[in-house]
Motif scaffolding. Structure first.
Motif, short mmCIF file in Angstrom:
data_model
loop_
_atom_site.label_atom_id
_atom_site.label_comp_id
_atom_site.label_asym_id
_atom_site.label_seq_id
_atom_site.Cartn_x
_atom_site.Cartn_y
_atom_site.Cartn_z
N ARG B 140 -15.96 6.24 -0.08
CA ARG B 140 -14.63 6.79 -0.24
C ARG B 140 -13.75 6.22 -1.29
O ARG B 140 -14.18 5.33 -1.97
N GLY B 141 -12.67 6.76 -1.71
CA GLY B 141 -11.83 6.05 -2.48
C GLY B 141 -11.20 4.78 -2.28
O GLY B 141 -11.21 4.45 -0.99
N GLN B 142 -10.97 4.10 -3.30
CA GLN B 142 -10.61 2.57 -3.16
C GLN B 142 -9.24 2.43 -2.63
O GLN B 142 -8.63 3.25 -2.71
N ARG B 143 -9.18 1.64 -1.25
CA ARG B 143 -7.68 1.48 -0.84
C ARG B 143 -6.90 0.58 -1.65
O ARG B 143 -7.49 -0.37 -1.98
N VAL B 144 -5.77 0.97 -1.69
CA VAL B 144 -4.71 0.14 -2.52
C VAL B 144 -3.68 -0.20 -1.54
O VAL B 144 -2.74 0.75 -0.95
N PHE B 145 -3.25 -1.32 -1.57
CA PHE B 145 -2.06 -1.61 -0.53
C PHE B 145 -0.73 -2.06 -1.72
O PHE B 145 -0.89 -2.80 -2.61
N VAL B 146 0.23 -1.17 -1.51
CA VAL B 146 1.27 -1.35 -2.74
C VAL B 146 2.65 -1.84 -2.02
O VAL B 146 2.93 -1.61 -0.72
N THR B 147 3.39 -2.57 -2.78
CA THR B 147 4.88 -2.77 -2.09
C THR B 147 5.71 -2.07 -3.22
O THR B 147 5.78 -2.20 -4.44
#
Lengths: 414, 442
Positions: B140-147
């Motif tokens: 699956r696509g890379q998970r990204v955590f953003v603020t």
């Protein structure tokens, strides 16, 4: 059949039936029973006029009798009896009351109801009076009043949801979404916290104690030093003694709170679940009712303020009274009757308060009140005896106001 | 009033400020509920509603596109997936981001991160990302955590969930249409029958609103799930309880009030005193005896029972209000009519009833608000175990219990239930105030 259709048919049958009854019974009375012709025409007209009021009153009296008067008697009977298996019931004297008085939950409800009775009418009336006086002399006053009056239209349940959002608490690592916790976390024990959380409440308690103490003095003074030309009945004297004692007790309690609120250790920087803090959570629930009832008090007191004869105020101004003197010495005494009416009306609302507690805490965490206690007994424990007994307690608490209202209404009619 | 003697109070500005403060304090809670009902569950649970009007910093979890479909092999043999993290969604300004849930703000916007295994990932402030890998990426696509700082955003989604798809939107359109029709009708009525302008506006306005709703339906008719079915049903149940419970007591009480005000008979004063007494009898007393009675005579729990109960409980106030008003009507009119040979029935229907309209309206508003907002009577006399006859207040209490955390549903449901009384309140405030003044000054 769809309920909407059923509702329409009910309106039709209900209203149509009423009109048909009134019309038909009048026709019957005039044309068949006592026709206004023949030899007895005069006598018949008189008789018809004697019967007619009761025709007009009949449906209303039936509804009143069946839905309000009969239940008082029946509830009293139920509170003295016990349900037996199989639907029968048995007379048990004051057993239900004895069982109820032995329960902690009942006394908790009594204590809380007393708190509610002391605080909510006082706060709502005082705030209502404040708003009425402040908005009286500004141009956009009626707009401000209608906004403050608005909570009257909101259901207790709706208000409960609104205030649950305010009291909401989130775990420490999340943003607080309840405004009260968000504000609370701003306090850290510094100068601002001392000023707002210690000095301000202490001042408020001291002020309240002073006002109540002064009221106790006013109520009690005529016992010690009777006015020269006023003779008071023994009942009034007794009432004065009771009132003075009660008021001074409240004053002492709130004076003690001054020390308490100044020395209380407060958990700064931790989010609080406000509704689960024993004792204080009662106050958080009361805020909801005060929020709703202030508008009511304001509307009535505002009308009363408008009704004060202007020349009394003019005279005071000419004599050099300042705005505070005008308010406390000229205006308030003249609307004292209305203040009492507002106070008693809110007191009755408080005695019956149910929805707010039911929706917000359901009596947990020591917030039980009588009406919810009763509902609990009736429909959760299925204990009709104790349930009826607690309903009778509510009735008993309402009775003084009932007598007072009837007395005043009779006086007015004469 | 303090200015009568010609002195302008020096405290004027303080008065203005304190009134502003009080008003803000008083409407603040309701505004909170209103604003919350337009926010998504995520927004409600991550920030206070008072921040909703300003751009807010949020932590979001986003995902890059599926590499199986979107990876492109470059000339040098590496694989690259590129695109925008906010594709199709909201726009936001990213300040920090991270690739694991333990370090959600490891990198600043514009920085590239080494993910190991020859993979690297770079995120720009506007959400553009480049994900390059030496080997062909899969899974699956890379998970990204953003603020990210997101602009204020409001949604009607909650209303779709609570009331059903598109109900609010179509209602709004119909109301606009109804206002236009009402205005046109008002103008045409003014030229034909000037004295009927107002009633023409009301009749045509409401008529077209109802007609439009019947013809085109409300929304697409598709519910948004369990909550929607329950709430829409509860709304109509509440309406079904309210309308008969408002109209029937008025009819009955009006006749009784006339008898108490204008007919002379022994025991009249006693009856009035009894009604004043019954005004304050707590209805808690009536619950068990009447429930028993209803069960015995076969009404059971249901609409008929609740209508009867509301009629009984509203009766003292209705009679009291109407009697006070009718007693204040000029005696001449009634006596003239009597002399002219009118019967009591005619006097009542032709003279008293039309003249008493303000008092009738006052009581109608009271009873409407009271029955609409009622919980206790409905719980005891209406709602049976099947739950088909549940009303809105009960439904909200239920939501408070089962979905205490779902603020978006709760706020929206509560707002729907209080919106009707609020509309009635603001439209007919004059009568409500009049009724309060007449009803409480004993």
């Amino acid at each position: 059949m769809s309920p909407a259709l059923q509702g329409l048919i009910t309106i039709f049958i209900g209203v149509g039936g009423c009109l048909a009854y009134f019309y038909g019974s009048n026709i019957f009375l005039d044309k068949v029973l006592f026709p206004a012709k023949g030899i007895h025409a005069g006598r018949n007209i008189n008789r018809a006029n004697m019967v007619r009021p009761w025709l007009f009153l009949m449906p209303a009296l039936l509804a009143l009798g069946l839905y309000l008067a009969y239940p008082v008697v029946e509830t009293f009977r139920l509170s003295l009896s016990e349900r037996l298996p199989g639907g029968a019931s048995q007379y048990v004297g004051f057993d239900n009351y004895r069982r109820m008085f032995a329960e902690d939950k009942f006394w908790e409800a009594m204590r809380n109801n007393l708190l509610w009775l002391l605080i909510v009418p006082a706060a709502a009336t005082a705030l209502g009076l404040l708003v009425a006086q402040l908005t009286d002399r500004i141009k956009w006053g009626s707009f401000a009043k209608s906004l403050i009056f608005m909570p009257m239209a909101i259901s207790f349940v709706g208000a409960a949801v609104i205030f649950k959002l305010i009291y909401d608490a989130r775990p420490a690592d999340q943003n607080q979404i309840g405004i009260l916790n968000a504000l609370w976390l701003q306090f850290d024990g510094g100068f601002g916290s001392v000023l707002i959380l210690r000095v301000l409440p202490a001042l408020m308690f001291a002020g309240f104690a002073a006002v109540v103490g002064y009221a106790a003095y006013l109520v009690g003074r005529p016992i010690v030093k009777p006015a020269a030309h006023v003779v008071e009945g023994i009942a009034l004297k007794l009432l004065r003694v009771v009132g003075a004692v009660l008021l001074s007790w409240v004053a002492v309690l709130s004076a003690l709170n001054v020390i308490d609120s100044a020395t209380l250790a407060m958990p700064y920087g931790e989010q609080q679940t406000w509704l689960t803090i024993p004792f204080w959570n009662n106050f958080f629930l009361m805020v909801v009712l005060i929020w709703i009832q202030t508008g009511f008090a304001m509307v009535i007191l505002s009308a009363a303020l408008r009704g004060i004869p202007e020349d009394t105020i003019e005279a005071a101004i000419i004599d050099g009274a300042n705005p505070f003197q005008i308010f406390f010495k000229i205006k308030v005494p003249q609307i004292m009757n209305t203040i009492v009416v507002v106070w008693t009306t809110i007191t009755i609302v408080v005695l019956k308060v149910f929805d707010i507690v039911f929706a917000m805490t359901n009596g947990q965490w020591e917030t039980q009140v009588l009406a919810n206690y009763m509902y609990d007994k009736l429909f959760r424990s299925n204990d009709w005896g104790v349930g009826s007994a607690s309903a009778m307690i509510i009735m008993l608490l309402v009775t003084p106001i009932l007598v007072w209202n009837v007395y005043n209404a009779r006086k007015e009619m004469r | 009033m303090d200015n009568i003697a010609g002195t302008k109070s020096s405290l004027n500005w303080a008065v203005h400020i304190s009134v502003v403060l009080l008003v803000v304090l008083w409407i603040f809670p309701t505004v909170g509920l209103f604003v919350s009902s337009f926010r998504t569950a995520d927004q409600i649970s991550t920030s206070g509603w008072w921040k909703a009007l300003f751009p807010s910093e949020q932590s979001l979890t986003l995902r890059a596109a599926d590499p199986d479909d979107f990876a492109v092999q470059q000339a040098d043999g590496t694989w690259v997936v590129s695109g925008n993290l906010f594709e199709g969604g909201t726009e936001a300004e990213i300040s920090r981001w991270g690739s694991s849930s333990r370090e959600i703000s490891a990198y600043a916007a514009g920085e590239a991160a080494d993910l190991g295994d020859g993979e690297s990932f770079a995120v720009e402030a506007n959400g553009d990302y480049v994900w390059s890998s030496v080997d062909q990426p899969s899974g699956r696509g890379q998970r990204v955590f953003v603020t990210a700082v997101t602009p204020p955003e409001f949604t009607l989604e909650n209303y779709d969930t609570v009331l059903g798809q598109g109900v609010v939107q179509s209602l709004l359109v119909y109301i606009v249409a109804a206002v236009i029709v009402g205005t046109v009708a008002g103008f045409s009525a003014r030229s034909l029958r000037p004295d009927h302008t107002r009633s023409a506006v009301i009749v045509f306005g409401f008529g077209s609103l109802i007609l439009l709703s019947v013809i085109f339906g409300l929304g697409t008719g598709q519910g948004g799930g369990q909550a929607s079915d329950d709430m829409a049903k509860a709304f109509f149940n509440t309406l079904t309880v309210t309308i008969p419970a408002t109209i029937i007591p008025i009819t009955i009480a009006a006749f009784a009030a006339y008898a108490l005000a204008w007919m002379d008979f022994p025991g009249r004063a006693l009856l009035i005193a009894a009604i004043v007494g019954l005004l304050v009898v707590p209805l808690q007393l009536a619950l068990i005896p009447l429930l028993r009675l209803h069960l015995e005579i076969g009404i059971g729990k249901g609409y008929l029972g609740v209508w009867l109960a509301h009629t009984g409980f509203g009766m003292p106030l209705a009679i009291y209000l109407l009697r006070n008003y009718m007693a204040g009507l000029p005696r001449d009119i009634i006596e003239n009519a009597r002399v002219d040979g009118a019967t009591d029935f005619q006097i009542f229907t032709r003279i008293i009833l039309p003249l008493s309209f303000p008092a009738l309206a006052s009581f109608a508003i009271f009873q409407f608000l009271w029955t609409w907002n009622d919980l206790l009577v409905a719980l005891v006399f209406l709602i049976d175990s099947s739950g088909n006859t549940t009303v809105m207040t009960r439904q909200i209490v239920e939501l408070l219990g089962t979905r205490g955390g779902n603020w978006e549903i709760l706020a929206t449901a509560a707002f729907v239930s209080i919106s009707v009384p609020l509309i009635v309140f603001f439209a007919m405030q004059k009568y409500l105030v009049r009724g309060l003044l007449a009803g409480s000054v004993k």
